[in-house]
Design an enzyme around this catalytic site. Sequence first.
Site, PDB file in Angstrom:
ATOM      1  N   GLY A 153     -21.560 -36.922  75.009  1.00  0.00           N
ATOM      2  CA  GLY A 153     -22.354 -35.802  75.134  1.00  0.00           C
ATOM      3  C   GLY A 153     -22.724 -35.551  76.533  1.00  0.00           C
ATOM      4  CB  CYS A 154     -23.980 -32.595  78.099  1.00  0.00           C
ATOM      5  SG  CYS A 154     -25.095 -31.982  76.984  1.00  0.00           S
ATOM      6  CE1 TYR A 155     -30.653 -32.747  78.051  1.00  0.00           C
ATOM      7  CE2 TYR A 155     -30.045 -32.280  75.751  1.00  0.00           C
ATOM      8  CZ  TYR A 155     -30.743 -31.974  76.948  1.00  0.00           C
ATOM      9  OH  TYR A 155     -31.685 -30.841  76.958  1.00  0.00           O
ATOM     10  CD  GLU A 306     -24.043 -34.503  82.909  1.00  0.00           C
ATOM     11  OE1 GLU A 306     -23.341 -35.427  83.368  1.00  0.00           O
ATOM     12  OE2 GLU A 306     -24.458 -34.080  81.664  1.00  0.00           O
TER      13      GLU A 306
END
Length: 334
Positions: A153-155, A306
Site C-alpha cells: 500500500g501507499c502508506y 512519495e
Amino acid sequence: MLNTLIVGASGYTGAELARYLNRHPQMNITALAVSAQSADAGKRISDLHPQLKGIIDLPLQALKDPSEMAKGADVVFLATDHQVSHDLAPRFLDAGCVVFDLSGAFRVNQPEFYTRYYGFEHRHVDWLAQAVYGLAEWQADAIRQARLVAVPGCYPTASQLALKPLVTNRLLNEAQWPVINAVSGVSGAGRKAGMANSFCEVSLQPYGIFTHRHQPEIASHLGIPVVFTPHLGNFARGILATITARLQPDITRQDVAQAYHNAYHDKPLVRLYQQGVPAIKSVVGLPFCDIGFFVDGEHIIIVSAEDNLLKGAAAQAVQCLNIRFGFQETVSLL
C-alpha cells in the site's frame, strides 16, 4: 517482448500503469480491461484521462472471461478492488500469467487479517502463502522468483522505507512504538466521486484511528508494533509521513546516517536528504520516495514523501516487474 494486460485501467493508478508500460521497451499492452458492469467499458482510456490522448488511445474492454483474456498475456496488473483481486488473481495465475496485484488481497499471510480488516473470507490461502510482498528495495531476491507479487500500500511504502533501516540494524528502542502520522491527497480514495473525497468537503483531518488496515500491514512486515494515524488533505496526490521514534542509548546521528546509506546508496528510487526535509512537491509525478531525518538525543523524527499513485502504487509495481524479469530497475520510470 512481454505481453501485458491491465485490469482496472480506468482508475488513476491504472492510467499511470498504462503510461509507464506503454513506454517500456520490453512490454506490449495487449488489452486494458474494466469490470463487465463498468460504465467506462467501450470508452478509450484517453477519453477518461486526456493526458494520454494521442499516446494511448486503446479502448477499455469489459472483462467477462478472465481465462479468455489471459490468452497471449505473460503479465497481468490488477489495479482493482481488494475482493476483485482476490477472485481474479488465481484465475490469471492458473492461466500461467505472472500477476502484480496492487490491491491488499495478498499482502499479509494471515487469513484472519482479511476477515477483520477487509470484510471478506480469504479463500485462496495457498496463493496467499506464495505471494511475495513487493517492497522493491527490500524484497528483490524473492521478487525475482515470484508468480504473484503483492504490491504494498501507499502508506506502508512510505512508512516502511523510512523505518526499515533502523529496525534491521536494531537502532530503535522498541519499548517506545514508532508513531507514524501520514497525510495523503484525495486521489488515494480512487477516481469515483463522493463526499469523502470532494475538494469542497475535505479538510485536513485524521481517519481510521486505531482501525486502519495499513497499520497491521506495516507492523507485520516491519516486525514491530507501530502507532499509525492516516490523514486526508485537500490536495490531489502525494503522501507525507512524519514518524517519531526513540533510538537506543548511545546511537548517534552518524549511526543513523550510515544505516540509511547502507540500505539505499544503490537504490535509485530512494533519495536521502542530508539537510532539510522532503516535501510533497518534490515527489509528485515522480517515482521516488524521499527520506530525511533529525536526531535530538535519543529521539528521531523521520520524514518520508512519495507520490501515492507512483512509488505508492504504479511505479513500484513496474519496479517490481523490472526486478522480476531482470530489466534495469528504473526502465520506463526515469
